[in-house]
Design a protein around this motif. Structure first.
Motif, PDB file in Angstrom:
ATOM      1  N   PRO A 213      12.612 -19.125  -3.311  1.00 54.09           N
ATOM      2  CA  PRO A 213      12.870 -18.568  -1.598  1.00 54.09           C
ATOM      3  C   PRO A 213      11.507 -17.843  -1.345  1.00 54.09           C
ATOM      4  N   ALA A 214      11.105 -17.039  -2.239  1.00 58.21           N
ATOM      5  CA  ALA A 214      10.066 -16.201  -1.933  1.00 58.21           C
ATOM      6  C   ALA A 214       8.836 -16.235  -3.188  1.00 58.21           C
ATOM      7  N   PHE A 215       7.519 -16.173  -2.570  1.00 51.13           N
ATOM      8  CA  PHE A 215       6.265 -15.982  -3.558  1.00 51.13           C
ATOM      9  C   PHE A 215       5.362 -15.237  -3.134  1.00 51.13           C
ATOM     10  N   PHE A 216       5.363 -14.026  -3.712  1.00 52.35           N
ATOM     11  CA  PHE A 216       4.437 -13.220  -3.157  1.00 52.35           C
ATOM     12  C   PHE A 216       3.165 -12.914  -4.274  1.00 52.35           C
ATOM     13  N   ALA A 217       2.031 -12.775  -3.831  1.00 53.56           N
ATOM     14  CA  ALA A 217       0.860 -12.940  -4.757  1.00 53.56           C
ATOM     15  C   ALA A 217      -0.333 -12.189  -4.266  1.00 53.56           C
ATOM     16  N   ARG A 218      -1.188 -11.730  -5.168  1.00 60.01           N
ATOM     17  CA  ARG A 218      -2.401 -10.915  -4.849  1.00 60.01           C
ATOM     18  C   ARG A 218      -3.461 -11.312  -5.910  1.00 60.01           C
ATOM     19  N   THR A 219      -4.461 -11.255  -5.801  1.00 55.49           N
ATOM     20  CA  THR A 219      -5.585 -11.559  -6.594  1.00 55.49           C
ATOM     21  C   THR A 219      -6.610 -10.084  -6.959  1.00 55.49           C
ATOM     22  N   VAL A 220      -6.913 -10.018  -8.039  1.00 61.33           N
ATOM     23  CA  VAL A 220      -7.782  -8.996  -8.727  1.00 61.33           C
ATOM     24  C   VAL A 220      -8.922  -9.703  -9.423  1.00 61.33           C
ATOM     25  N   LYS A 221     -10.206  -9.366  -8.671  1.00 62.76           N
ATOM     26  CA  LYS A 221     -11.270  -9.848  -9.182  1.00 62.76           C
ATOM     27  C   LYS A 221     -12.385  -8.663 -10.006  1.00 62.76           C
ATOM     28  N   GLY A 222     -12.990  -9.434 -10.951  1.00 63.60           N
ATOM     29  CA  GLY A 222     -13.744  -8.300 -11.554  1.00 63.60           C
ATOM     30  C   GLY A 222     -13.168  -7.568 -12.520  1.00 63.60           C
ATOM     31  N   VAL A 223     -11.942  -7.933 -13.177  1.00 63.67           N
ATOM     32  CA  VAL A 223     -11.081  -7.339 -14.171  1.00 63.67           C
ATOM     33  C   VAL A 223     -11.843  -7.622 -15.716  1.00 63.67           C
ATOM     34  N   THR A 224     -11.733  -6.722 -16.438  1.00 68.43           N
ATOM     35  CA  THR A 224     -12.099  -6.803 -17.928  1.00 68.43           C
ATOM     36  C   THR A 224     -10.923  -6.679 -18.958  1.00 68.43           C
ATOM     37  N   ASN A 225     -10.593  -7.626 -19.430  1.00 68.03           N
ATOM     38  CA  ASN A 225      -9.488  -7.819 -20.223  1.00 68.03           C
ATOM     39  C   ASN A 225      -9.578  -7.178 -21.570  1.00 68.03           C
ATOM     40  N   GLY A 226      -8.673  -6.789 -22.364  1.00 68.69           N
ATOM     41  CA  GLY A 226      -8.848  -6.143 -23.744  1.00 68.69           C
ATOM     42  C   GLY A 226      -7.653  -5.731 -24.046  1.00 68.69           C
ATOM     43  N   GLN A 227      -7.648  -4.684 -25.223  1.00 70.32           N
ATOM     44  CA  GLN A 227      -6.408  -4.163 -25.983  1.00 70.32           C
ATOM     45  C   GLN A 227      -5.870  -3.340 -24.931  1.00 70.32           C
ATOM     46  N   SER A 228      -4.302  -3.225 -24.955  1.00 73.44           N
ATOM     47  CA  SER A 228      -3.501  -2.299 -23.935  1.00 73.44           C
ATOM     48  C   SER A 228      -3.657  -0.732 -24.378  1.00 73.44           C
ATOM     49  N   VAL A 329      -7.597 -12.437 -11.863  1.00 75.13           N
ATOM     50  CA  VAL A 329      -6.320 -13.034 -12.015  1.00 75.13           C
ATOM     51  C   VAL A 329      -5.823 -13.077 -10.640  1.00 75.13           C
ATOM     52  N   LEU A 330      -4.744 -14.049 -10.573  1.00 74.59           N
ATOM     53  CA  LEU A 330      -3.825 -14.072  -9.501  1.00 74.59           C
ATOM     54  C   LEU A 330      -2.436 -13.566 -10.129  1.00 74.59           C
ATOM     55  N   ILE A 331      -1.838 -12.378  -9.488  1.00 71.18           N
ATOM     56  CA  ILE A 331      -0.564 -11.839  -9.964  1.00 71.18           C
ATOM     57  C   ILE A 331       0.614 -12.521  -9.135  1.00 71.18           C
ATOM     58  N   GLU A 332       1.283 -13.396  -9.779  1.00 75.02           N
ATOM     59  CA  GLU A 332       2.622 -13.806  -9.374  1.00 75.02           C
ATOM     60  C   GLU A 332       3.895 -12.817  -9.123  1.00 75.02           C
ATOM     61  N   CYS A 333       4.371 -12.497  -8.107  1.00 76.48           N
ATOM     62  CA  CYS A 333       5.786 -11.672  -7.971  1.00 76.48           C
ATOM     63  C   CYS A 333       6.779 -12.656  -7.427  1.00 76.48           C
ATOM     64  N   ALA A 334       7.486 -13.359  -7.690  1.00 66.74           N
ATOM     65  CA  ALA A 334       8.392 -14.326  -7.232  1.00 66.74           C
ATOM     66  C   ALA A 334       9.916 -14.132  -7.133  1.00 66.74           C
ATOM     67  N   TYR A 335      10.565 -14.557  -6.348  1.00 70.69           N
ATOM     68  CA  TYR A 335      12.147 -14.594  -6.582  1.00 70.69           C
ATOM     69  C   TYR A 335      12.449 -16.042  -6.815  1.00 70.69           C
ATOM     70  N   PHE A 336      13.229 -16.398  -8.059  1.00 72.91           N
ATOM     71  CA  PHE A 336      13.773 -17.754  -8.186  1.00 72.91           C
ATOM     72  C   PHE A 336      15.347 -17.565  -8.254  1.00 72.91           C
ATOM     73  N   ALA A 392       4.692 -15.643   0.732  1.00 75.22           N
ATOM     74  CA  ALA A 392       5.194 -16.693   1.252  1.00 75.22           C
ATOM     75  C   ALA A 392       6.796 -16.744   0.996  1.00 75.22           C
ATOM     76  N   GLY A 393       7.454 -17.365   2.133  1.00 74.31           N
ATOM     77  CA  GLY A 393       8.783 -17.538   1.874  1.00 74.31           C
ATOM     78  C   GLY A 393       9.510 -16.319   2.280  1.00 74.31           C
ATOM     79  N   GLU A 394      10.547 -16.060   2.253  1.00 78.15           N
ATOM     80  CA  GLU A 394      11.629 -14.969   2.719  1.00 78.15           C
ATOM     81  C   GLU A 394      12.680 -14.735   1.411  1.00 78.15           C
ATOM     82  N   PRO A 395      12.615 -13.684   0.944  1.00 70.97           N
ATOM     83  CA  PRO A 395      13.529 -13.112  -0.060  1.00 70.97           C
ATOM     84  C   PRO A 395      14.961 -13.078   0.588  1.00 70.97           C
TER      85      PRO A 395
END
Length: 804
Positions: A213-228, A329-336, A392-395
């Motif tokens: 029903p709902a798909f929320f998302a945001r991008t973050v550009k210029g990230v540097t991945n590595g060890q936590s 990255v594109l971060i997906e936060c959705a409701y299934f 996108a959509g409605e929870p």
């Protein structure tokens, strides 16, 4: 659901110790599966410095190290490629136990060189899968300190079993909320950062509102991945999660911490808009577990113009996940929807931590906040610039309210909890409360009073709460399930009558008697094979469509099932088998209640005279039959013995017990050798069957123990020996003597049978003990002589002669 004590305390402000928290979890219905502390098994491993590293004189791949763990230098042989002088690692001295394999370290010689312990890898300490070399610590790590303490591993790991209805406790915060409501501390406020996005959000949309029903998302550009960071990796490793990279670990951390699954995509891999839609026939996904899955139109997927990148809510795709080289990255936060997730997971036989949460139902109102928290962590740990969010959509966050009367807690659960305390508990759990006073009005001229009540708003994370009984459950759960009193239900007049039938009560007595005599109850199928039925004379009912050929005929006897069970016990080493069963036999006219038993193997205990094992005899079977008949209420004193048992028994070593010549109550004896052989049993096997339906109803209905009334005078015993025809059954003599004087003779017992010297050929001597019980006065000698004469006369009618 696993978490560490320190992790819990990031959400719960408490001074409670571990034992108090564990007890509190159990009391509020969160079952503690186990608790473990890694520090306990790592107490013997200390931080050490490698002073020197020289080649081994006898092996090219080994080095001889000089190691200092705080007690002076020790020589250690090591094969790790990264071992070098100056390295700070973890050392196990002589006597330490290696966690991965339980090996106790000893001083030993390796290729002729003495070694006094072991420099360890992460895998050997069960702290990860890294086994390419020994642990390489920060150069500032304190030499000599216990490694587990320095590394923060002395943090107990708590494993809690979460029932399917408690989706809110699939995150550490939900568990902390419950403990706070139970009075074990206060719940820390959750901080939701404000994200100032630069530029528009990503192009995402929902084409399958039923599944997503709902798909929320945001991008973050210029990230540097590595060890936590160390704090995040330590917590994940403590609960069995393998740290992968900062971007991936952030999603796993928030899933455990807040119960909110997320997913990150490599922005450079995506082609076109990202859409939550139904799968299409033939589409495949190479998932993060390395397996390929074929989806269909009953499943929700996340896809772009080129490919499917995610099995929605269950597992992401391998090629679009965050990599070490990822810069955007594109971060997906959705409701299934839980139903779609459960159906998809079952079809694909695919399980994951995300599925376990989505199919229970995650909080639909936590999408915005969850996306903001995830974005903030990405920016703080990986850098980069976030965009605006796309929603996108409605929870499905429709309000859910319940009308509740606090007095219902006492009426339903039997526990009194004050209104103020109920209010505190529900509000601590996130419920909103609006109080309504009692009202008075007239309806059609009749005064009507509406009592006071509450309108309780159910929080979005509690989809399991549907009505007022659920609110009572919440209150009682937090007060403590141990506070629910054990109160017997009131017995309503006219309802408290016994429900067991006469037949059921009789079977209960027989079952208890059999168990008390050492027999074990067996419960077998009511169906047997045609071959088994034929071995006991055939059955009247055969199934036209049996589930198995071995279960085709409705049993005409309980013996086949008991004999098969006896064979299985013998095959597994049982030296003595005592089995019984109560059940039904099936015939053309009706079904018949029956109790049967089988005794096989050795008769225990072994004989004291020889010390050798004894075999069961027909008399052992008769003894059990008589005892069970007595328990069933049959008149055992009036039973007659006959020799005509069925063909299942050995001729001459079997018999029946009857009330008159036609009413057969039981048959017993040694099993026919051919039947025992057919069921794979060797040696003497005895059995018996009691036909419960043949016992006269008046005896069953009137079964009652006679009141204990000990006689005032001592009984008198007299022994008699009669020479009778060899063909005469001893039972006939016993019954004849018992009837000689029914008032005085209370028992007659056969104690000897003799044939041989002193007894004519074709004759035998039967010796009996007769018990005489005087009434209000002792027997005179004349009375005893008269009774003896009547006994002799009764025996003479059967051709018996008093033996001189």
């Amino acid at each position: 659901m696993k978490f560490t004590l320190s992790w819990l305390k990031t959400h719960l402000n408490t001074d409670a110790d571990l034992s108090t928290i564990l007890k509190g979890l159990t009391n509020i219905g969160l079952e503690v599966e186990g608790v473990e502390s890694p520090a306990e098994k790592l107490g013997a491993f200390r931080i050490a410095r490698v002073l020197t590293a020289d080649p081994h004189p006898q092996a090219d791949k080994l080095q001889v190290l000089t190691v200092d763990a705080g007690d002076g230098p020790l020589q250690v042989v090591c094969g790790a490629p990264n071992a070098r002088a100056g390295l700070i690692g973890v050392f196990g001295a002589e006597g330490a136990v290696v966690p991965v394999n339980g090996m106790v370290l000893k001083k030993t010689a390796i290729r002729g060189v003495e070694s006094n312990g072991m420099m360890c890898s992460f895998r050997e300490l069960e702290l990860g899968e890294d086994h390419d070399g020994i642990i390489d610590l920060d150069p500032q790590a304190p030499v000599g300190q216990v490694y587990a303490q320095w590394a923060g591993l002395d943090d107990p790991v708590i494993d809690v079993s979460i029932t399917p209805n408690r989706q809110d406790c699939m995150g550490v915060r939900g568990i902390a909320r419950d403990l706070a409501a139970a009075g074990l501390g206060t719940l820390n406020a959750i901080i939701v950062p404000e994200i100032n996005g630069a530029g528009p959000g990503p192009d995402v949309r929902v084409d399958d509102a039923d599944g997503c029903p709902a798909f929320f998302a945001r991008t973050v550009k210029g990230v540097t991945n590595g060890q936590s960071p160390e704090w995040m990796a330590r917590r994940l490793k403590a609960i069995g999660q393998k740290p992968i990279s900062t971007l991936v670990d952030i999603t796993n951390y928030l899933m455990i911490d807040l119960g909110r699954p997320l997913h990150v995509y490599d922005l450079d891999v995506l082609k076109g808009p990202l859409v939550a839609r139904k799968g299409r026939a033939g589409e495949e996904v190479l998932a993060l577990n390395g397996k390929t899955y074929t989806v269909d139109d009953t499943m929700t997927v996340i896809a772009d113009d080129a490919a499917v990148h995610d099995i929605g809510g269950i597992m992401g795709g391998e090629h679009s996940g965050a990599q070490d080289s990822t810069t955007g990255v594109l971060i997906e936060c959705a409701y299934f929807t839980p139903e779609r997730i459960a159906m998809t997971g079952q079809k694909l036989a695919l399980t994951s931590d995300a599925r376990g949460r989505f199919e229970r139902g995650v909080d639909p109102a936590f999408l915005d906040d969850g996306l903001s928290i995830a974005t903030d962590l990405v920016v703080k740990l990986c850098g980069g610039t976030p965009s605006e969010a796309t929603r996108a959509g409605e929870p499905p966050v429709a309000a859910n309210t319940v009308r509740y009367d606090p007095s219902q807690c006492l009426s339903l659960a039997g526990v009194y909890v004050g209104d103020d305390e109920q209010k505190r508990i529900l509000q601590s759990l996130g419920f909103g409360i609006e109080e309504h006073d009692a009202t008075f009005d007239y309806q059609d001229g009749v005064p009507v009073t509406t009592p006071a009540y509450w309108t309780v708003s159910v929080p979005s994370w509690r989809r399991d709460v549907d009505g007022w009984p659920d609110l009572v459950e919440e209150v009682v759960r937090i007060v403590g399930l141990d506070q629910v009193p054990s109160t017997p239900l009131p017995r309503t007049p006219g309802v408290a009558k016994a429900t067991a039938t006469v037949e059921q009560l009789m079977e209960r007595r027989v079952r208890r008697t059999a168990a008390a005599r050492g027999l074990s109850e067996a419960i077998n199928w009511s169906f047997i094979s045609e071959k088994e039925a034929a071995s006991i004379g055939g059955g009247d009912w055969a199934l036209a469509n049996p589930i198995s050929e071995d279960l085709k005929v409705m049993r005409p006897s309980l013996l086949p099932g008991l004999l098969s069970a006896s064979r299985r016990n013998v095959d597994r080493g049982a030296s003595s088998v005592w089995l019984f069963e109560l059940g039904r036999r099936y015939f053309a006219d009706r079904e018949r209640a029956t109790a049967s038993f089988v005794l096989a193997g050795e008769k225990l205990p072994r004989g004291w005279q020889t010390g050798k094992a004894q075999a069961f005899t027909a008399f052992d079977a008769k003894s059990e039959v008589v005892a069970l008949l007595a328990a069933a209420g049959a008149p055992v004193g009036n039973l007659q013995s006959f020799g005509e048992a069925s063909a299942a028994y050995h001729p001459g070593q079997s018999g029946t017990l009857r009330l008159g010549p036609k009413t057969v109550l039981a048959e017993f004896g040694v099993l026919h050798p051919s039947l025992a052989k057919q069921f794979g049993l060797t040696g003497t096997v005895v059995a018996g069957e009691i036909f419960l339906d043949a016992i006269p109803a008046k005896r069953r209905n009137g079964f009652m123990r006679a009141p204990y009334a000990p006689p005032a005078l001592q009984a008198v015993k007299r022994d008699f020996a009669f020479v009778v025809d060899e063909a005469l059954e001893a039972d006939a003599l016993v019954r004849a003597v018992r009837g000689a004087d029914k008032k005085s003779i209370v028992d007659v017992r056969l104690f000897d049978v003799f044939a041989g010297p002193g007894v004519e050929e074709s004759k035998k001597s039967l010796a009996i003990e007769v018990t005489l019980q005087p009434g209000d006065k002792s027997f005179s000698q004349e009375e005893l002589d008269a009774i003896s004469a009547s006994i002799v006369k009764a025996a003479e009618k059967l051709g018996g002669v008093l033996r001189g």
